[in-house]
Enzyme design. Structure first.
Site, mmCIF file in Angstrom:
data_model
loop_
_atom_site.group_PDB
_atom_site.id
_atom_site.type_symbol
_atom_site.label_atom_id
_atom_site.label_comp_id
_atom_site.label_asym_id
_atom_site.label_seq_id
_atom_site.Cartn_x
_atom_site.Cartn_y
_atom_site.Cartn_z
ATOM 1 N N THR A 115 -12.535 -1.834 2.757
ATOM 2 C CA THR A 115 -11.985 -1.504 1.327
ATOM 3 C C THR A 115 -13.100 -1.207 0.197
ATOM 4 O O THR A 115 -14.307 -1.067 0.471
ATOM 5 C CB THR A 115 -11.868 -3.000 1.102
ATOM 6 O OG1 THR A 115 -11.268 -3.061 -0.439
ATOM 7 C CG2 THR A 115 -12.954 -4.046 1.178
ATOM 8 N N ASP A 116 -12.637 -0.627 -0.906
ATOM 9 C CA ASP A 116 -13.092 -0.061 -1.944
ATOM 10 C C ASP A 116 -14.031 -1.325 -2.677
ATOM 11 O O ASP A 116 -15.220 -1.177 -3.250
ATOM 12 C CB ASP A 116 -12.493 0.573 -3.317
ATOM 13 C CG ASP A 116 -11.239 -0.387 -3.554
ATOM 14 O OD1 ASP A 116 -11.291 -1.610 -3.176
ATOM 15 O OD2 ASP A 116 -10.261 0.093 -4.493
ATOM 16 N N GLU A 117 -13.641 -2.523 -2.319
ATOM 17 C CA GLU A 117 -14.344 -3.782 -2.791
ATOM 18 C C GLU A 117 -15.611 -3.967 -2.608
ATOM 19 O O GLU A 117 -16.488 -4.793 -2.851
ATOM 20 C CB GLU A 117 -13.339 -5.059 -2.827
ATOM 21 C CG GLU A 117 -12.042 -4.744 -3.205
ATOM 22 C CD GLU A 117 -11.479 -6.279 -3.954
ATOM 23 O OE1 GLU A 117 -12.262 -7.422 -3.832
ATOM 24 O OE2 GLU A 117 -10.170 -6.211 -3.823
ATOM 25 N N TYR A 139 -14.384 -12.226 0.409
ATOM 26 C CA TYR A 139 -13.567 -11.319 1.092
ATOM 27 C C TYR A 139 -14.233 -9.941 1.482
ATOM 28 O O TYR A 139 -14.615 -9.315 2.404
ATOM 29 C CB TYR A 139 -12.285 -10.956 0.488
ATOM 30 C CG TYR A 139 -11.524 -9.645 0.936
ATOM 31 C CD1 TYR A 139 -11.002 -9.471 2.339
ATOM 32 C CD2 TYR A 139 -11.217 -8.714 0.041
ATOM 33 C CE1 TYR A 139 -10.534 -8.182 2.629
ATOM 34 C CE2 TYR A 139 -10.827 -7.428 0.547
ATOM 35 C CZ TYR A 139 -10.404 -7.175 1.680
ATOM 36 O OH TYR A 139 -9.857 -6.066 2.333
#
Length: 333
Positions: A115-117, A139
């Site tokens: 994910t970009d996160e 997460y």
């Protein structure tokens, strides 16, 4: 959810390949998403958990698996603040189990869907694949840790792993705990959009079929040991998103009427402002997003009008903050 779109595309477009769909069928899963391919000869569904090493090892022994696309994860950021241990268990330990078994089975390619996160938030700096990982929620931290395990198999064994980091994906099939289906479903039930904090947080949104094309590109062209950003320049604030959906669903452009359908609630513990990503590396492989926002969001709104009840607990998903069972119960099938 993204995986269901990828599975459907692979089954329909690659009749000579057997596509095995392994899913634990957690609270956010719905087999209705796979109904269009469930009777196809080149599709097989297996219910199982990536956190069970013996089961996973046996699966690789009995099925001749060439390629692994690893989507399985706990993904809801809001939930991760209250269930950090479960996110660590599923996302880190589960990934470790899967990559170890795939390596032992000499799989030809292992694609880890991240994910970009993992980059953390940014107001101005655009992240490329070499940017440091600075996750700010449980997460994202679990996904970043899992990436390290996957990457280590390339460093140590030259095991052909590829990591992807994508922007927020939207479209049909998504459990309505995520922001776009949540707002759509609330408005379709004449309820207000619940906006966390200021609503100024901005997100990049990619339509599901564009992400499918990205994964097909990575499967064909992605080089072992590499990381690929799957991003889009299309970005909007959560408040602007709410207004767009109110305009489309409630047929109003009046500012005061729009305000009526928006309810600002307490923010979650941390909420990154933006995740700007550079996806030049994917563009060089020949992929770019194609579906315009207006087209994608119209299809999505129509789908939820008919399919909101595809999950037995979809009403629960519309609470401002997650309503969940304890970890022990959640971990069952």
């Amino acid at each position: 959810y993204s995986a269901s779109h990828v599975v459907v595309s692979l089954v329909k477009n690659y009749p000579n390949y057997l596509i095995i769909n392994l899913d634990k069928l957690d609270y956010c899963a719905s087999l209705k998403n796979l109904e269009t391919v469930s009777g196809k000869e080149n599709y097989k569904f297996i219910q199982g958990d990536i956190c069970e090493p013996d089961f996973i090892k046996q699966l690789f022994k009995t099925e001749k698996i060439d390629i692994v696309l690893h989507f399985a994860a706990q993904t809801h950021v809001d939930l991760s603040f209250w269930h950090a241990l479960e996110f660590t268990y599923v996302n880190v330990y589960g990934t470790n189990v899967l990559v170890a078994a795939a390596h032992e089975a000499n799989v030809e390619k292992f694609v880890y869907v991240s994910t970009d996160e993992v980059y953390g938030g940014s107001t101005d700096e655009e992240f490329d694949e070499s940017s440091p990982k600075r996750p700010t929620n449980p997460y994202a931290s679990s996904k970043a840790a899992a990436e390290c395990f996957v990457q280590s198999y390339w460093e140590r064994y030259q095991f052909p792993v590829v990591i992807t980091r994508s922007s927020n994906v939207y479209g049909p099939h998504q459990y309505p705990e995520k922001v776009i289906p949540k707002f759509i479903s609330l408005l379709q039930q004449n309820r207000k959009c619940c906006i966390h904090g200021s609503g100024l947080q901005r997100r990049n949104f990619l339509y599901a079929t564009d992400v499918v094309e990205a994964f097909l590109t990575v499967l064909k062209e992605g080089k072992p040991g590499e990381i690929y950003n799957i991003g889009t320049n299309f970005e909007m604030s959560i408040t602007q998103l709410a207004k767009e959906l109110i305009h489309l669903i409630k047929k109003t452009s009046s500012e005061s009427e729009m305000e009526h359908w928006m309810d600002y609630v307490k923010d979650r513990p941390t909420n990154d402002l933006r995740y700007p990503m550079n996806s030049e590396k994917m563009h060089n492989l020949g992929w770019r997003p194609k579906v315009p926002w207006k087209e994608g969001i119209t299809k999505t709104i129509e789908w939820y009008r008919e399919n909101f009840h595809n999950w037995k607990n979809s009403e629960k998903a519309l609470e401002p903050f997650p309503v969940t069972e304890p970890f022990a119960q959640l971990s069952g099938p």
